[in-house]
Every structure is written in structure tokens, then in C-alpha cells.
Design a protein around this motif. Structure first.
Motif, PDB file in Angstrom:
ATOM      1  N   ASP A 275      48.576  23.742  61.202  1.00  0.00           N
ATOM      2  CA  ASP A 275      48.110  23.320  59.799  1.00  0.00           C
ATOM      3  C   ASP A 275      48.095  22.195  59.378  1.00  0.00           C
ATOM      4  OD1 ASP A 275      48.206  26.411  59.778  1.00  0.00           O
ATOM      5  OD2 ASP A 275      50.376  26.293  58.887  1.00  0.00           O
ATOM      6  N   VAL A 276      49.043  21.283  59.743  1.00  0.00           N
ATOM      7  CA  VAL A 276      48.917  19.727  59.320  1.00  0.00           C
ATOM      8  C   VAL A 276      47.536  19.261  59.950  1.00  0.00           C
ATOM      9  CG1 VAL A 276      49.737  17.514  59.634  1.00  0.00           C
ATOM     10  CG2 VAL A 276      51.531  19.471  59.169  1.00  0.00           C
ATOM     11  N   LEU A 277      47.023  19.483  61.327  1.00  0.00           N
ATOM     12  CA  LEU A 277      45.929  18.830  61.731  1.00  0.00           C
ATOM     13  C   LEU A 277      44.764  19.483  60.940  1.00  0.00           C
ATOM     14  CD1 LEU A 277      46.623  19.094  65.562  1.00  0.00           C
ATOM     15  CD2 LEU A 277      46.812  17.057  64.173  1.00  0.00           C
ATOM     16  N   SER A 278      44.493  20.835  60.449  1.00  0.00           N
ATOM     17  CA  SER A 278      43.555  21.153  59.743  1.00  0.00           C
ATOM     18  C   SER A 278      43.396  20.530  58.396  1.00  0.00           C
ATOM     19  CB  SER A 278      43.560  22.643  59.491  1.00  0.00           C
ATOM     20  OG  SER A 278      43.780  23.441  60.930  1.00  0.00           O
ATOM     21  N   ALA A 279      44.699  20.241  57.710  1.00  0.00           N
ATOM     22  CA  ALA A 279      44.636  19.727  56.641  1.00  0.00           C
ATOM     23  C   ALA A 279      44.197  18.296  56.587  1.00  0.00           C
ATOM     24  CB  ALA A 279      45.867  19.753  55.830  1.00  0.00           C
ATOM     25  N   SER A 280      44.691  17.579  57.665  1.00  0.00           N
ATOM     26  CA  SER A 280      44.215  16.187  58.044  1.00  0.00           C
ATOM     27  C   SER A 280      42.671  16.172  58.275  1.00  0.00           C
ATOM     28  CB  SER A 280      44.786  15.628  59.261  1.00  0.00           C
ATOM     29  OG  SER A 280      44.304  14.410  59.554  1.00  0.00           O
ATOM     30  N   ALA A 281      41.971  17.005  58.968  1.00  0.00           N
ATOM     31  CA  ALA A 281      40.615  17.275  59.427  1.00  0.00           C
ATOM     32  C   ALA A 281      39.805  17.305  57.815  1.00  0.00           C
ATOM     33  CB  ALA A 281      40.472  18.205  60.134  1.00  0.00           C
ATOM     34  N   GLU A 282      40.359  18.359  57.191  1.00  0.00           N
ATOM     35  CA  GLU A 282      39.639  18.441  55.808  1.00  0.00           C
ATOM     36  C   GLU A 282      39.561  17.021  55.145  1.00  0.00           C
ATOM     37  OE1 GLU A 282      41.422  21.790  53.719  1.00  0.00           O
ATOM     38  OE2 GLU A 282      40.905  23.158  55.289  1.00  0.00           O
TER      39      GLU A 282
ATOM     40  N   ASP B 139      39.769  13.928  56.031  1.00  0.00           N
ATOM     41  CA  ASP B 139      38.830  13.065  56.779  1.00  0.00           C
ATOM     42  C   ASP B 139      37.294  13.376  56.329  1.00  0.00           C
ATOM     43  OD1 ASP B 139      40.795  11.932  58.025  1.00  0.00           O
ATOM     44  OD2 ASP B 139      40.944  12.583  59.845  1.00  0.00           O
ATOM     45  N   GLN B 140      37.077  14.908  56.376  1.00  0.00           N
ATOM     46  CA  GLN B 140      35.697  15.147  56.015  1.00  0.00           C
ATOM     47  C   GLN B 140      35.267  14.910  54.434  1.00  0.00           C
ATOM     48  OE1 GLN B 140      35.019  19.286  56.770  1.00  0.00           O
ATOM     49  NE2 GLN B 140      33.008  19.200  56.054  1.00  0.00           N
ATOM     50  N   VAL B 141      36.400  15.143  53.585  1.00  0.00           N
ATOM     51  CA  VAL B 141      36.219  14.769  52.225  1.00  0.00           C
ATOM     52  C   VAL B 141      35.887  13.133  52.014  1.00  0.00           C
ATOM     53  CG1 VAL B 141      37.222  14.818  49.881  1.00  0.00           C
ATOM     54  CG2 VAL B 141      37.413  16.877  51.378  1.00  0.00           C
ATOM     55  N   LEU B 142      36.684  12.571  52.790  1.00  0.00           N
ATOM     56  CA  LEU B 142      36.644  11.054  52.539  1.00  0.00           C
ATOM     57  C   LEU B 142      35.185  10.417  53.191  1.00  0.00           C
ATOM     58  CD1 LEU B 142      40.152   9.571  53.789  1.00  0.00           C
ATOM     59  CD2 LEU B 142      39.097   9.641  51.558  1.00  0.00           C
ATOM     60  N   GLN B 143      34.922  11.082  54.217  1.00  0.00           N
ATOM     61  CA  GLN B 143      33.247  10.711  54.706  1.00  0.00           C
ATOM     62  C   GLN B 143      32.342  11.056  53.797  1.00  0.00           C
ATOM     63  OE1 GLN B 143      33.191   8.799  57.530  1.00  0.00           O
ATOM     64  NE2 GLN B 143      30.724   8.773  56.850  1.00  0.00           N
ATOM     65  N   SER B 144      32.565  12.322  53.110  1.00  0.00           N
ATOM     66  CA  SER B 144      31.249  12.683  52.354  1.00  0.00           C
ATOM     67  C   SER B 144      31.203  11.725  51.033  1.00  0.00           C
ATOM     68  CB  SER B 144      31.480  14.158  51.931  1.00  0.00           C
ATOM     69  OG  SER B 144      30.589  14.541  50.821  1.00  0.00           O
TER      70      SER B 144
END
Length: 431
Positions: A354-361, A363-368
Motif C-alpha cells: 500500500d505504501v509503495l502504491s501511494a508513493s507511486a501515485e 510521483d506521478q502527480v508530481l511529474q504531471s
């Protein structure tokens, strides 16, 4: 002995001093101690080199005639009685009759005390009748007679013997041996007699390094495996001893039978050469009988050897199982202590996922967001920059081909100037 004495530094200069009688310690303590230390070292060196040993023992010394052995340059040491008194007092030299009572057990201490009491009584009676035994200057002295065990040599020999024996012990059954095996091992690194073997076994037993028991096949010796308490002799130990000694006896019998078989064959050949047919037949019959007996002995020896190997294999399996059990117990304790279970591990892994999934989301928002901001802040397109870059490359290329061309004139050029300019251009190109 002469080589030993000649190797001592300044002995010729100090011989008169060192070979003289001892003064009383109260008279001159420094002289007393210097002379005593010299003779302690010299006697120990002589014992190590075997210069004081006899046919009966290399670990004990007879005090009879010991002064004559150190006679040198016509002088004989006069204070060895005092040296012997100090050595026995400190326990460095032990009367061979007292040596057997040096055990720490209660019975041995009682026997040792009784021995000391008897010796003290005998000494008191002698001094009462003949006067106390002292040198002329008052130093205590005892007569040079009796057999004495050199404790330092016994300790050194026993330590080396124990080290050699343990080096050959790879299985639990290897710690069961015999007096015969110890004697053979001793002969491999030092000259010894049967009396020396007895002294070493007795000393090692006193020190708790081995336990000894008598058996009809010989003397059983069990070596202490580690620093734990000395184990008892079990029935299985006796069984291993019997197997080993029986196998050893069979090996000796097979060697003897093989030599007898070869001897019968040689005699048969001799009788055949001498045309003695009857004697040759007798030798062949005896050879056949001995060969059959040899085969039986070899078969028995092979069986005993296999049994010993199976015992060693069983010991290895027991050690492996014990290691497995210990490892499993340790792992179980660690897991229980850290509260680790399949449920807790599964819960932890779900949490990590769960923590890794939240971290990936995130990162995606920041990149966008970064891409959007960059697009809004850009005033020129990449095509404009690429066009300007191409122009710079073309200018650099032209400069590289004609690097020294003159500048274009800004005023009208006449015919003379034209030739001059042309000549300058040619020279510029050639240069």
C-alpha cells in the motif's frame, strides 16, 4: 655435559663462586638466590637434554652421583644438597614415592599428608640423633640420594602428548584409547621408557585430563574432550575399547600368519630343489592350513573394522541431528521473541504494498504538475532554437575552410587596388 657447561657464559670466571657451598640465606640473601637460580636453570637444561636420565626413566633423576656429573675443570659442586632441598621444597622436584599422591581428591590428600608426616618424623629422628642437616655456613641441605620426578618435564611432555592425541580425534570413539597407543605415540616424538609412560598417565589422570581403567585386554584411557567435567567411563566406551584392541590383535595375527605362509612356501621350494618330496608336501599342506586360517582372521578383522566405521557414522549422525535440533530450537526462539508469524508477515507485506502504491501515485502527480508548469513557462518553440543552431554551424564551417580571408572593402576599388587585393587573397589562401 661438558658441552652444556662450556656454553654457559662466564662460567670459567664464576666457577669458584657457583661451585662453592651455599651461605645461609640470612647471611647473604643475594648470593644465595643467585647461586640457587643458576643451578635451577642448569639442572633443568641438563634434564631436558637427557644428560641426567638413566635407562629406567627420562622424566625422573637419581640424586645419587649427581654432583660427580657436573664435575668440570677439576671442581665438583658442593652445594647441590641445598639446591635439592629448595627444589623439593618448591615442588619442582618430587620424590617419586610421593608423586603418586599428588591428586586433589580427599583420599589422595590424606595419603599425601600421611606420607609427609612419615617423612617429617623420619627427618626429625635423624636430626635428633645425628644433628640437623646443614652446610657448614648454615644453609639447609638434604642428602643426595633417591629418585625425583622433574615436574616441569612431566608437564611439558603431558601437554604435548595431550595435544598430539586430540589432533587424531575426529569422532567420539577416538577419545577412547589404550595405554599401548599412548606409548606408541610418545615414542614418535620423544625417547621414553615404560616408567615414563606410567608417570605421564598418572600425572594426566591427576590433572583431570584423562580417566584410566583396567581391563583384561589392557589399560583403558578416555581423553577429556573439552573443559567440561571429566566424564565417566560408560559401557559403550568399554565396548569401543574391546573392538579396537581385538582389531589390533587380529592385525598382528594376520601379519604373523602371512609371514608363516611365505616361510612355508620358501621351505617347500628349498625341499623341491633338494628332491625332498615328502618335506615339500608337508610344507604345502601347512601353507594351505595357515592360508585358510589367515583368511578367517582377515574376515574377522574386516568385520570389526566395519563395525567401528558404523559406530563412527552413527556418532556423526547423532551430532548432525543434535545440530538440527539446536538450530530449530534457536530459530523458534528468535521468531517467537520477535513476534514473527505468517499472519504478521502477510500484514506487513500488505502494508508495504500500500505504501509503495501511494508513493507511486504521488510521483506521478508530481511529474504531471512539473510538465504542465514547464509548458506554461516556455515562450519559444524548439524549432526556433534548432534553426538558430543550424545557422551557427554553417558560419563555423565557412570560417574553418577559409580562416584568413580579408574583409570586404567598404569603398570603390581601382584596378591597381584590385590586383593588390587579388594578390593578398592568394597569399591568404596559400597561408
Amino acid at each position: 655435559m661438558d658441552e652444556l657447561l662450556e656454553a654457559i657464559p662466564d662460567l670459567k670466571k664464576r666457577q669458584q663462586f657457583l661451585y662453592a657451598r651455599f651461605p645461609g640465606r640470612a647471611v647473604n640473601e643475594q648470593t644465595y638466590d643467585d647461586r640457587l637460580n643458576f643451578w635451577k636453570r642448569t639442572l633443568l637444561d641438563a634434564c631436558r637434554k637427557g644428560l641426567l636420565s638413566n635407562e629406567q626413566s627420562t622424566l625422573s633423576v637419581s640424586a645419587v652421583g649427581i654432583a660427580e656429573r657436573f664435575e668440570w675443570n677439576g671442581l665438583k659442586p658442593l652445594g647441590l644438597g641445598t639446591v635439592l632441598h629448595e627444589l623439593t621444597k618448591s615442588g619442582d622436584w618430587v620424590d617419586i614415592n610421593k608423586f603418586r599422591y599428588l591428586d586433589d581428591s580427599y583420599i589422595s590428600q590424606s595419603l599425601s599428608s600421611l606420607f609427609n608426616l612419615l617423612m617429617s618424623s623420619a627427618t626429625w629422628a635423624r636430626d635428633t640423633v645425628f644433628g640437623a642437616s646443614h652446610d657448614d655456613d648454615g644453609a639447609p641441605s638434604i642428602p643426595l640420594h633417591g629418585q625425583y620426578v622433574i615436574r616441569r618435564l612431566v608437564e611439558e611432555s603431558s601437554n604435548r602428548l595431550l595435544s598430539e592425541m586430540k589432533a587424531t580425534c575426529h569422532y567420539a570413539s577416538d577419545y577412547i584409547t589404550s595405554k599401548r597407543s599412548i606409548e606408541e605415540m610418545l615414542h614418535s616424538f620423544m625417547p621414553t621408557t615404560s616408567a615414563d609412560v606410567e608417570l605421564l598417565i598418572q600425572f594426566m589422570q591427576q590433572q583431570g585430563q584423562i580417566i584410566v581403567s583396567s581391563h583384561q585386554l589392557g589399560t583403558i584411557v578416555k581423553i577429556k574432550k573439552d573443559k567440561s567435567q571429566l566424564p565417566k567411563l560408560e559401557e559403550s566406551d568399554i565396548g569401543v575399547f574391546v573392538l579396537k584392541e581385538t582389531a589390533f590383535n587380529l592385525s598382528k595375527q594376520t601379519e604373523l600368519l602371512q609371514s608363516q605362509v611365505n616361510g612355508c612356501m620358501d621351505k617347500a621350494k628349498q625341499h623341491i630343489s633338494a628332491k625332498q618330496k615328502v618335506q615339500a608336501l608337508f610344507c604345502l599342506r601347512r601353507k594351505r592350513m595357515l592360508s585358510e586360517l589367515l583368511e578367517k582372521r582377515l574376515s574377522s578383522y574386516e568385520t570389526l573394522t566395519k563395525i567401528l566405521e558404523q559406530i563412527q557414522g552413527a556418532e556423526t549422525q547423532i551430532e548432525i541431528l543434535s545440530a538440527y535440533k539446536l538450530g530449530a530450537t534457536s530459530l523458534k526462539q528468535i521468531l517467537s521473541h520477535q513476534n514473527i508469524s505468517p499472519e504478521s508477515v502477510e500484514s506487513t507485506m500488505d502494508l508495504v504494498s500500500d505504501v509503495l502504491s501511494a508513493s507511486a501515485e504521488i510521483d506521478q502527480v508530481l511529474q504531471s504538475g512539473n510538465d504542465s508548469i514547464q509548458a506554461q513557462t516556455t515562450l519559444y518553440s524548439d524549432e526556433d532554437f534548432e534553426k538558430e543552431l543550424d545557422e551557427l554551424f554553417e558560419a563555423e564551417k565557412a570560417t574553418h575552410i577559409f580562416p584568413n580571408l580579408p574583409e570586404v572593402p567598404s569603398h570603390p576599388v581601382s584596378a591597381g587596388d584590385s590586383e593588390t587585393v587579388t594578390q593578398e587573397r592568394v597569399e591568404a589562401v596559400l597561408n
